[in-house]
Design a protein around this motif. Structure first.
Motif, PDB file in Angstrom:
ATOM      1  N   ILE A   1      41.218  32.733  59.088  1.00 25.73           N
ATOM      2  CA  ILE A   1      42.357  33.261  58.324  1.00 25.73           C
ATOM      3  C   ILE A   1      42.107  33.114  56.830  1.00 25.73           C
ATOM      4  O   ILE A   1      42.324  34.048  56.037  1.00 25.73           O
ATOM      5  N   ALA A   2      41.620  31.931  56.415  1.00 26.70           N
ATOM      6  CA  ALA A   2      41.333  31.703  54.999  1.00 26.70           C
ATOM      7  C   ALA A   2      40.225  32.628  54.518  1.00 26.70           C
ATOM      8  O   ALA A   2      40.283  33.160  53.402  1.00 26.70           O
ATOM      9  N   GLY A   3      39.210  32.831  55.355  1.00 24.39           N
ATOM     10  CA  GLY A   3      38.113  33.723  54.972  1.00 24.39           C
ATOM     11  C   GLY A   3      38.575  35.157  54.793  1.00 24.39           C
ATOM     12  O   GLY A   3      38.103  35.871  53.893  1.00 24.39           O
ATOM     13  N   PHE A   4      39.510  35.599  55.621  1.00 24.28           N
ATOM     14  CA  PHE A   4      40.055  36.953  55.494  1.00 24.28           C
ATOM     15  C   PHE A   4      40.772  37.122  54.152  1.00 24.28           C
ATOM     16  O   PHE A   4      40.613  38.140  53.468  1.00 24.28           O
ATOM     17  N   ILE A   5      41.561  36.112  53.764  1.00 22.31           N
ATOM     18  CA  ILE A   5      42.287  36.185  52.488  1.00 22.31           C
ATOM     19  C   ILE A   5      41.302  36.180  51.320  1.00 22.31           C
ATOM     20  O   ILE A   5      41.450  36.944  50.347  1.00 22.31           O
ATOM     21  N   ILE A   6      40.288  35.340  51.390  1.00 22.68           N
ATOM     22  CA  ILE A   6      39.301  35.282  50.315  1.00 22.68           C
ATOM     23  C   ILE A   6      38.545  36.606  50.201  1.00 22.68           C
ATOM     24  O   ILE A   6      38.320  37.123  49.098  1.00 22.68           O
ATOM     25  N   ASP A   7      38.162  37.183  51.341  1.00 22.52           N
ATOM     26  CA  ASP A   7      37.477  38.476  51.315  1.00 22.52           C
ATOM     27  C   ASP A   7      38.369  39.563  50.717  1.00 22.52           C
ATOM     28  O   ASP A   7      37.900  40.433  49.966  1.00 22.52           O
ATOM     29  N   PHE A   8      39.647  39.506  51.031  1.00 22.01           N
ATOM     30  CA  PHE A   8      40.591  40.484  50.485  1.00 22.01           C
ATOM     31  C   PHE A   8      40.664  40.374  48.962  1.00 22.01           C
ATOM     32  O   PHE A   8      40.648  41.387  48.243  1.00 22.01           O
ATOM     33  N   THR A   9      40.735  39.143  48.453  1.00 20.94           N
ATOM     34  CA  THR A   9      40.789  38.961  46.997  1.00 20.94           C
ATOM     35  C   THR A   9      39.472  39.371  46.341  1.00 20.94           C
ATOM     36  O   THR A   9      39.472  39.876  45.213  1.00 20.94           O
ATOM     37  N   GLN A  10      38.354  39.167  47.040  1.00 22.98           N
ATOM     38  CA  GLN A  10      37.068  39.583  46.477  1.00 22.98           C
ATOM     39  C   GLN A  10      36.974  41.109  46.378  1.00 22.98           C
ATOM     40  O   GLN A  10      36.415  41.648  45.422  1.00 22.98           O
ATOM     41  N   VAL A  11      37.525  41.799  47.368  1.00 23.17           N
ATOM     42  CA  VAL A  11      37.540  43.265  47.327  1.00 23.17           C
ATOM     43  C   VAL A  11      38.372  43.747  46.143  1.00 23.17           C
ATOM     44  O   VAL A  11      37.976  44.666  45.416  1.00 23.17           O
ATOM     45  N   LEU A  12      39.527  43.123  45.920  1.00 20.80           N
ATOM     46  CA  LEU A  12      40.357  43.475  44.768  1.00 20.80           C
ATOM     47  C   LEU A  12      39.623  43.221  43.461  1.00 20.80           C
ATOM     48  O   LEU A  12      39.670  44.038  42.531  1.00 20.80           O
ATOM     49  N   THR A  13      38.938  42.079  43.387  1.00 21.81           N
ATOM     50  CA  THR A  13      38.193  41.738  42.171  1.00 21.81           C
ATOM     51  C   THR A  13      37.109  42.756  41.892  1.00 21.81           C
ATOM     52  O   THR A  13      36.950  43.233  40.757  1.00 21.81           O
ATOM     53  N   GLN A  14      36.342  43.117  42.917  1.00 23.79           N
ATOM     54  CA  GLN A  14      35.277  44.111  42.745  1.00 23.79           C
ATOM     55  C   GLN A  14      35.845  45.471  42.350  1.00 23.79           C
ATOM     56  O   GLN A  14      35.247  46.190  41.543  1.00 23.79           O
ATOM     57  N   PHE A  15      37.004  45.822  42.889  1.00 21.22           N
ATOM     58  CA  PHE A  15      37.615  47.106  42.555  1.00 21.22           C
ATOM     59  C   PHE A  15      37.931  47.188  41.070  1.00 21.22           C
ATOM     60  O   PHE A  15      37.600  48.173  40.397  1.00 21.22           O
ATOM     61  N   PHE A  16      38.562  46.144  40.532  1.00 18.80           N
ATOM     62  CA  PHE A  16      38.929  46.169  39.117  1.00 18.80           C
ATOM     63  C   PHE A  16      37.702  46.020  38.219  1.00 18.80           C
ATOM     64  O   PHE A  16      37.684  46.547  37.102  1.00 18.80           O
ATOM     65  N   LEU A  17      36.675  45.306  38.689  1.00 21.57           N
ATOM     66  CA  LEU A  17      35.425  45.232  37.924  1.00 21.57           C
ATOM     67  C   LEU A  17      34.806  46.620  37.783  1.00 21.57           C
ATOM     68  O   LEU A  17      34.308  46.979  36.708  1.00 21.57           O
ATOM     69  N   LYS A  18      34.827  47.393  38.862  1.00 21.52           N
ATOM     70  CA  LYS A  18      34.281  48.755  38.802  1.00 21.52           C
ATOM     71  C   LYS A  18      35.122  49.632  37.881  1.00 21.52           C
ATOM     72  O   LYS A  18      34.588  50.514  37.206  1.00 21.52           O
TER      73      LYS A  18
ATOM     74  N   LEU B   1      38.114  26.241  46.123  1.00 20.63           N
ATOM     75  CA  LEU B   1      38.245  26.908  47.424  1.00 20.63           C
ATOM     76  C   LEU B   1      37.376  26.228  48.476  1.00 20.63           C
ATOM     77  O   LEU B   1      37.782  26.085  49.636  1.00 20.63           O
ATOM     78  N   TRP B   2      36.157  25.822  48.083  1.00 20.73           N
ATOM     79  CA  TRP B   2      35.309  25.086  49.027  1.00 20.73           C
ATOM     80  C   TRP B   2      36.011  23.822  49.513  1.00 20.73           C
ATOM     81  O   TRP B   2      36.019  23.522  50.710  1.00 20.73           O
TER      82      TRP B   2
END
Length: 211
Positions: free
Chosen positions: A10-27, A105-106
């Motif tokens: 569950i925690a990994g899913f949330i972290i992956d979701f935030t990483q996708v958002l971060t990459q989107f705004f970086l692009k 997070l770790w």
């Protein structure tokens, strides 16, 4: 039992979701030009102005102003050093926050199964609430921070100049540096540099609070 065993999933899913958002705004930040977020920030801060000396209007005027501009040159060097130190500090602060996010997070993930188990008992359920708040805060820190930087840089073009219509132009004194100084001495350059520094600091604060 299911929640405890799947707590990391569950925690990994949330972290992956935030990483996708971060990459989107970086692009979105780097769209329309080659470079990274730091390159865009450096362009908007007009870092090269620190090294670009203001040229006199004529050779005769430059010779006449040689003595008078000596003090200005010393002041310009001091301003350059102070400006670069502040710039490095601001970039370093952002880097430290993002590194601390990973370490935090770790640490939270290491104790995740235990904390989710504490959620079962009424006497220890508040520990899960504290863990969950910290986890959400640090997970969403990165995408919110990058989003705020994206909003901040939206007033600049790919070359770091103000987009047309953001501020009125045409005042020569506004975009002219005194002889002996670098172009960072221009009122327009000072204003833009302070603006970007303030936007970066406010982005860090907003990301921490919103998280």
């Amino acid at each position: 039992a299911l929640l405890i065993n799947f707590s990391l999933v569950i925690a990994g899913f949330i972290i992956d979701f935030t990483q996708v958002l971060t990459q989107f705004f970086l692009k979105q930040i780097t769209r329309g030009g080659i470079g990274t977020m730091t390159t865009k920030l450096a362009n908007s801060m007009k870092i090269l102005n620190f090294y670009d000396p203001a040229t006199p209007t004529s050779v005769i005027q430059g010779a006449a102003q040689l003595g008078a501009s000596s003090i200005a040159a010393v002041v310009g060097i001091i301003l350059t050093l102070v400006g670069l130190v502040i710039t490095v500090f601001v970039f370093g602060a952002a880097m430290v926050f993002l590194i601390v996010r990973i370490l935090y997070l770790w640490l939270l993930l290491i104790f995740a199964p235990i904390v989710w188990m504490l959620w079962i008992l009424p006497a220890t359920s508040d520990q899960f609430s504290k863990w969950w708040r910290s986890f959400i805060q640090w997970s969403f820190f990165a995408p919110i921070y990058v989003f705020m930087i994206y909003l901040s840089l939206s007033i600049f073009d790919a070359n770091g100049n103000f987009k047309t219509g953001v501020f009125p132009t045409g005042d020569s004194a506004w975009s002219t540096a005194a002889p002996g100084l670098t172009k960072i001495g221009m009122p327009a350059a000072i204003f833009q540099w302070i603006l970007v520094i303030g936007l970066m600091f406010s982005s860090l604060i907003v990301a921490q609070k919103f998280g």
